[in-house]
Design a protein around this motif. Structure first.
Motif, PDB file in Angstrom:
ATOM      1  N   ASP A  19      47.832  42.073  26.843  1.00 17.29           N
ATOM      2  CA  ASP A  19      48.718  42.549  27.870  1.00 17.29           C
ATOM      3  C   ASP A  19      47.770  42.967  28.964  1.00 17.29           C
ATOM      4  O   ASP A  19      46.299  43.169  28.748  1.00 17.29           O
ATOM      5  CB  ASP A  19      49.782  43.301  27.563  1.00 17.29           C
ATOM      6  CG  ASP A  19      49.316  44.572  27.058  1.00 17.29           C
ATOM      7  OD1 ASP A  19      48.197  45.153  27.263  1.00 17.29           O
ATOM      8  OD2 ASP A  19      50.000  45.031  25.845  1.00 17.29           O
ATOM      9  N   LYS A  20      48.121  43.428  30.112  1.00 20.82           N
ATOM     10  CA  LYS A  20      47.627  44.077  31.169  1.00 20.82           C
ATOM     11  C   LYS A  20      47.457  45.540  31.273  1.00 20.82           C
ATOM     12  O   LYS A  20      47.005  46.017  32.230  1.00 20.82           O
ATOM     13  CB  LYS A  20      47.945  43.420  32.507  1.00 20.82           C
ATOM     14  CG  LYS A  20      47.950  41.828  32.868  1.00 20.82           C
ATOM     15  CD  LYS A  20      48.256  41.125  33.794  1.00 20.82           C
ATOM     16  CE  LYS A  20      48.174  40.013  34.096  1.00 20.82           C
ATOM     17  NZ  LYS A  20      48.295  39.184  35.268  1.00 20.82           N
ATOM     18  N   LYS A  21      47.826  46.152  30.110  1.00 18.15           N
ATOM     19  CA  LYS A  21      48.086  47.576  29.930  1.00 18.15           C
ATOM     20  C   LYS A  21      46.548  48.381  30.231  1.00 18.15           C
ATOM     21  O   LYS A  21      46.536  49.501  30.362  1.00 18.15           O
ATOM     22  CB  LYS A  21      48.637  48.059  28.718  1.00 18.15           C
ATOM     23  CG  LYS A  21      50.234  47.623  28.973  1.00 18.15           C
ATOM     24  CD  LYS A  21      50.932  48.347  27.429  1.00 18.15           C
ATOM     25  CE  LYS A  21      52.249  48.086  27.919  1.00 18.15           C
ATOM     26  NZ  LYS A  21      52.987  48.159  26.614  1.00 18.15           N
ATOM     27  N   PRO A  44      58.946  36.693  36.340  1.00 19.42           N
ATOM     28  CA  PRO A  44      59.230  35.288  37.110  1.00 19.42           C
ATOM     29  C   PRO A  44      57.978  34.892  37.867  1.00 19.42           C
ATOM     30  O   PRO A  44      57.760  33.685  38.128  1.00 19.42           O
ATOM     31  CB  PRO A  44      60.649  35.640  38.224  1.00 19.42           C
ATOM     32  CG  PRO A  44      61.198  36.768  37.391  1.00 19.42           C
ATOM     33  CD  PRO A  44      59.965  37.475  36.608  1.00 19.42           C
ATOM     34  N   PHE A  45      57.232  35.870  38.325  1.00 17.71           N
ATOM     35  CA  PHE A  45      55.905  35.433  39.344  1.00 17.71           C
ATOM     36  C   PHE A  45      55.241  34.749  38.218  1.00 17.71           C
ATOM     37  O   PHE A  45      54.502  33.824  38.820  1.00 17.71           O
ATOM     38  CB  PHE A  45      55.260  36.795  39.620  1.00 17.71           C
ATOM     39  CG  PHE A  45      53.941  36.620  40.405  1.00 17.71           C
ATOM     40  CD1 PHE A  45      53.857  36.329  41.775  1.00 17.71           C
ATOM     41  CD2 PHE A  45      52.896  36.436  39.805  1.00 17.71           C
ATOM     42  CE1 PHE A  45      52.723  36.417  42.288  1.00 17.71           C
ATOM     43  CE2 PHE A  45      51.460  36.307  40.195  1.00 17.71           C
ATOM     44  CZ  PHE A  45      51.716  36.635  41.720  1.00 17.71           C
ATOM     45  N   ARG A  46      54.990  35.155  37.113  1.00 19.96           N
ATOM     46  CA  ARG A  46      53.986  34.558  36.205  1.00 19.96           C
ATOM     47  C   ARG A  46      54.627  33.038  35.994  1.00 19.96           C
ATOM     48  O   ARG A  46      53.598  32.235  35.640  1.00 19.96           O
ATOM     49  CB  ARG A  46      53.748  35.476  34.820  1.00 19.96           C
ATOM     50  CG  ARG A  46      53.107  36.790  35.193  1.00 19.96           C
ATOM     51  CD  ARG A  46      52.840  37.793  33.948  1.00 19.96           C
ATOM     52  NE  ARG A  46      52.420  38.920  34.641  1.00 19.96           N
ATOM     53  CZ  ARG A  46      52.246  40.092  33.811  1.00 19.96           C
ATOM     54  NH1 ARG A  46      52.392  39.842  32.281  1.00 19.96           N
ATOM     55  NH2 ARG A  46      51.835  41.124  34.137  1.00 19.96           N
ATOM     56  N   PRO A  48      43.670  43.234  46.904  1.00 18.64           N
ATOM     57  CA  PRO A  48      43.305  43.272  45.538  1.00 18.64           C
ATOM     58  C   PRO A  48      44.155  43.697  44.847  1.00 18.64           C
ATOM     59  O   PRO A  48      44.681  45.095  44.547  1.00 18.64           O
ATOM     60  CB  PRO A  48      41.831  44.132  45.752  1.00 18.64           C
ATOM     61  CG  PRO A  48      42.002  44.811  47.011  1.00 18.64           C
ATOM     62  CD  PRO A  48      43.011  44.127  47.732  1.00 18.64           C
ATOM     63  N   SER A  49      44.854  42.796  43.957  1.00 19.53           N
ATOM     64  CA  SER A  49      45.857  43.154  42.978  1.00 19.53           C
ATOM     65  C   SER A  49      45.417  43.313  41.404  1.00 19.53           C
ATOM     66  O   SER A  49      46.244  43.334  40.727  1.00 19.53           O
ATOM     67  CB  SER A  49      46.953  42.065  43.004  1.00 19.53           C
ATOM     68  OG  SER A  49      46.620  40.679  42.661  1.00 19.53           O
ATOM     69  N   ASP A  50      44.025  43.210  41.430  1.00 15.97           N
ATOM     70  CA  ASP A  50      43.551  43.071  40.263  1.00 15.97           C
ATOM     71  C   ASP A  50      43.221  44.301  39.325  1.00 15.97           C
ATOM     72  O   ASP A  50      43.131  44.391  38.034  1.00 15.97           O
ATOM     73  CB  ASP A  50      42.045  42.495  40.044  1.00 15.97           C
ATOM     74  CG  ASP A  50      41.299  43.567  41.141  1.00 15.97           C
ATOM     75  OD1 ASP A  50      41.428  43.467  42.611  1.00 15.97           O
ATOM     76  OD2 ASP A  50      40.501  44.559  40.557  1.00 15.97           O
TER      77      ASP A  50
HETATM   78  C1  PBG Z   1      48.537  39.319  39.818  1.00 18.26           C
HETATM   79  C2  PBG Z   1      49.613  39.563  40.319  1.00 18.26           C
HETATM   80  C3  PBG Z   1      50.958  39.753  40.047  1.00 18.26           C
HETATM   81  C4  PBG Z   1      51.725  39.864  40.861  1.00 18.26           C
HETATM   82  C5  PBG Z   1      51.249  39.666  42.132  1.00 18.26           C
HETATM   83  N1  PBG Z   1      49.708  39.553  41.816  1.00 18.26           N
HETATM   84  C6  PBG Z   1      51.340  39.598  38.529  1.00 18.26           C
HETATM   85  C7  PBG Z   1      50.569  40.314  37.490  1.00 18.26           C
HETATM   86  O1  PBG Z   1      49.928  41.383  37.571  1.00 18.26           O
HETATM   87  O2  PBG Z   1      50.740  40.009  36.411  1.00 18.26           O
HETATM   88  C8  PBG Z   1      53.440  40.058  40.806  1.00 18.26           C
HETATM   89  C9  PBG Z   1      54.071  39.867  41.908  1.00 18.26           C
HETATM   90  C10 PBG Z   1      55.580  39.675  41.566  1.00 18.26           C
HETATM   91  O3  PBG Z   1      55.878  39.735  40.215  1.00 18.26           O
HETATM   92  O4  PBG Z   1      56.396  39.496  42.359  1.00 18.26           O
HETATM   93  N2  PBG Z   1      47.330  39.521  40.208  1.00 18.26           N
END
Ligand code: PBG
Length: 309
Positions: A201-203, A188-190, A149-151
């Motif tokens: 933003d995600k703050k 770069p991931f986005r 879970p990265s949310d």
């Molecule tokens: C989003 C998520 C992100 C990454 C992994 N899962 C980006 C974000 O939170 O915007 C970033 C990974 C990376 O930058 O390598 N759920």
């Protein structure tokens, strides 16, 4: 003889990007050496990584725009790209662990990790949990070993643990993105997933870069809710957080060496300004020294080759 830390391929998790289609290996411009793979080529790459001694891959899907909606319902389509990929990898390589991503952003037309209230623009924490729960179920059913879970919604680790346990998936682990900071290192991931937030933003759900006690509080909560691993993300600018967590928990600690950290090394190396191979090994060792047991890194395959040779 007196070396205190060691770096092994078995410490590493390789994040991989997945896209619909076949025969596709599409380069990600801001991450030289990283690709969006269609499932057939992803499998080949997984075999390579497995043969190098990498025990686990973490999958991230690049979803086409027409499947992105405000309620992110593609996220729990049991026949969707992501679920098919998990099942296929576990079928071909049962001993390679598959870690998943649980968050709405790849599937959300808003580009946020949670549901967005159309009127206020606020993230709807508890409504999002229901969708995360559905994602967890389809991923577990497809054969995932570790859910990630990265949310950053509050209470999601406990919520997911309960759902998994109530449906015979008590053996599926949860690696919580415990201390995930609102960071410019994710740029770069986005790009890779075309998943940047459309507004704001995600703050309001990711952590403030100024805080460390808050990370320890998040760690306590995740531990109480049943997490099996605690992760710090990004890694390099937050080595102090990894070290603090190491001192406060007996759970395995993971570090995410994120996309921006990867791209900076690649860019400087392309210019011939640094020794890429040495920088990679020194960077990865810094995570071990700080106390991480596991490192998620786009350098996984490259580092494994350097370690072996
Ligand atoms: C989003 C998520 C992100 C990454 C992994 N899962 C980006 C974000 O939170 O915007 C970033 C990974 C990376 O930058 O390598 N759920």
């Amino acid at each position: 003889m007196v070396r205190e830390n060691h770096l092994l391929p078995s410490d590493l998790i390789a994040p991989l990007f997945l896209v619909e289609g076949s025969g596709i290996k599409s380069p990600i411009p801001s991450m030289p050496g990283q690709f969006r793979y269609s499932l057939d080529l992803l499998l080949k790459h997984c075999i390579e990584l497995y043969d190098l001694g990498i025990p686990c891959v973490a999958l991230f899907p690049a979803i086409s725009d027409h499947l992105k909606t405000p309620n992110a319902k593609e996220a729990y389509n049991k026949d969707g790209l992501y679920q098919r990929a998990i099942a296929e990898i576990k079928n071909k390589l049962p001993n390679l662990m598959v870690m998943t991503d649980i968050a709405l952003d790849p599937y959300s037309s808003d580009g946020h990790d949670g549901l967005v209230d159309a009127k206020t623009g606020e993230i709807l924490n508890d409504e999002t949990l229901e969708i995360l729960g559905k994602m967890a179920m389809v991923q577990a059913q497809a054969g995932a070993d570790i859910l990630g879970p990265s949310d950053m919604m509050d209470g999601r680790v406990g919520y997911l643990r309960k759902i998994l346990d109530s449906d015979n998936f008590s053996q599926v682990s949860i690696m919580s993105y415990t201390a995930k900071y609102a960071s410019a290192f994710y740029g770069p991931f986005r790009d890779a997933l075309n998943s940047a937030p459309k507004k704001g933003d995600k703050k309001t759900y990711q952590m403030d870069m100024s805080n460390v006690r808050e990370a320890l509080r998040e760690a306590k909560l995740d531990e109480a809710e049943g997490a099996d691993f605690l992760m710090v993300k990004p890694g390099l600018a937050y080595l102090d957080v990894i070290a603090r967590l190491r001192d406060h928990t007996y759970l395995p600690v993971a570090a995410y060496n994120v996309s921006g950290e990867y791209s900076m090394v690649k860019a400087a190396a392309e210019k011939g300004w640094i020794d890429e191979d040495k920088i990679i090994l020194e960077t990865l060792m810094s995570f071990k020294r700080a106390g991480a047991d596991v490192v998620l890194t786009y350098f996984a395959g490259q580092a494994a080759k350097l370690i072996v040779s």
